[in-house]
Design a protein around this motif. Structure first.
Motif, PDB file in Angstrom:
ATOM      1  N   ILE A   1       0.840  -1.206   0.000  1.00 54.53           N
ATOM      2  CA  ILE A   1       0.000   0.000   0.000  1.00 54.53           C
ATOM      3  C   ILE A   1       0.872   1.252   0.000  1.00 54.53           C
ATOM      4  O   ILE A   1       0.639   2.182  -0.770  1.00 54.53           O
TER       5      ILE A   1
ATOM      6  N   LYS B 267      -4.054   6.307  -1.360  1.00 55.75           N
ATOM      7  CA  LYS B 267      -3.597   4.915  -1.331  1.00 55.75           C
ATOM      8  C   LYS B 267      -4.466   4.091  -0.394  1.00 55.75           C
ATOM      9  O   LYS B 267      -4.826   2.949  -0.694  1.00 55.75           O
TER      10      LYS B 267
ATOM     11  N   GLY C 179       2.334   1.940  -3.274  1.00 60.00           N
ATOM     12  CA  GLY C 179       1.360   2.142  -4.339  1.00 60.00           C
ATOM     13  C   GLY C 179       1.359   1.037  -5.374  1.00 60.00           C
ATOM     14  O   GLY C 179       0.947   1.246  -6.508  1.00 60.00           O
TER      15      GLY C 179
ATOM     16  N   THR D  73      -0.467  -1.434  -6.417  1.00 58.68           N
ATOM     17  CA  THR D  73      -1.807  -1.998  -6.299  1.00 58.68           C
ATOM     18  C   THR D  73      -2.006  -3.292  -7.083  1.00 58.68           C
ATOM     19  O   THR D  73      -2.898  -4.062  -6.766  1.00 58.68           O
TER      20      THR D  73
ATOM     21  N   SER E 116      -7.909   3.522  -2.027  1.00 62.16           N
ATOM     22  CA  SER E 116      -7.819   2.471  -3.045  1.00 62.16           C
ATOM     23  C   SER E 116      -7.722   1.087  -2.407  1.00 62.16           C
ATOM     24  O   SER E 116      -8.350   0.139  -2.883  1.00 62.16           O
TER      25      SER E 116
END
Length: 112
Positions: free
Chosen positions: A52, A92, A55, A57, A95
């Motif tokens: 996380i 972040k 970033g 993902t 998401s």
């Protein structure tokens, strides 16, 4: 003991065999299986936080699923991501919560 990892060989074995072997045998074989130093549960929390924060993902969903299998509860993952929001960034965390809701949604359905 963790299940033998084969994702590296399945996804990259023909294309990048050394990387696939390092992924399956060293990272998931030697490092993740050393539970006398850190439990699989704790390794999952650390790994998820790292993913996380960076970033990354694309790898998040797989590690959230692994974390859930390793015993991370909905309350723990919510607390972890809420805490990370202040250090890694609000977007972040937002998401990550979108992925978490999908993976832990079955827990909510069983508690209704």
């Amino acid at each position: 003991m963790a299940k033998k990892q084969t994702a590296g060989r399945k996804q990259l074995g023909d294309f990048a065999p050394q990387f696939a072997a390092l992924n399956d045998d060293v990272l998931f074989g030697e490092v993740w299986s050393k539970e006398d130093a850190l439990s699989a549960h704790d390794r999952s929390l650390i790994t998820i936080a790292s993913i996380i924060s960076a970033g990354n993902t694309e790898q998040l969903e797989a590690h959230l699923r692994i974390g859930k299998q390793n015993g991370i509860t909905k309350d723990e993952i919510v607390a972890e991501i809420t805490h990370l929001a202040f250090y890694a960034g609000w977007p972040k965390a937002w998401s990550a919560f979108n992925r978490v809701k999908e993976i832990w949604s079955d827990e909510e359905e069983t508690h209704k």
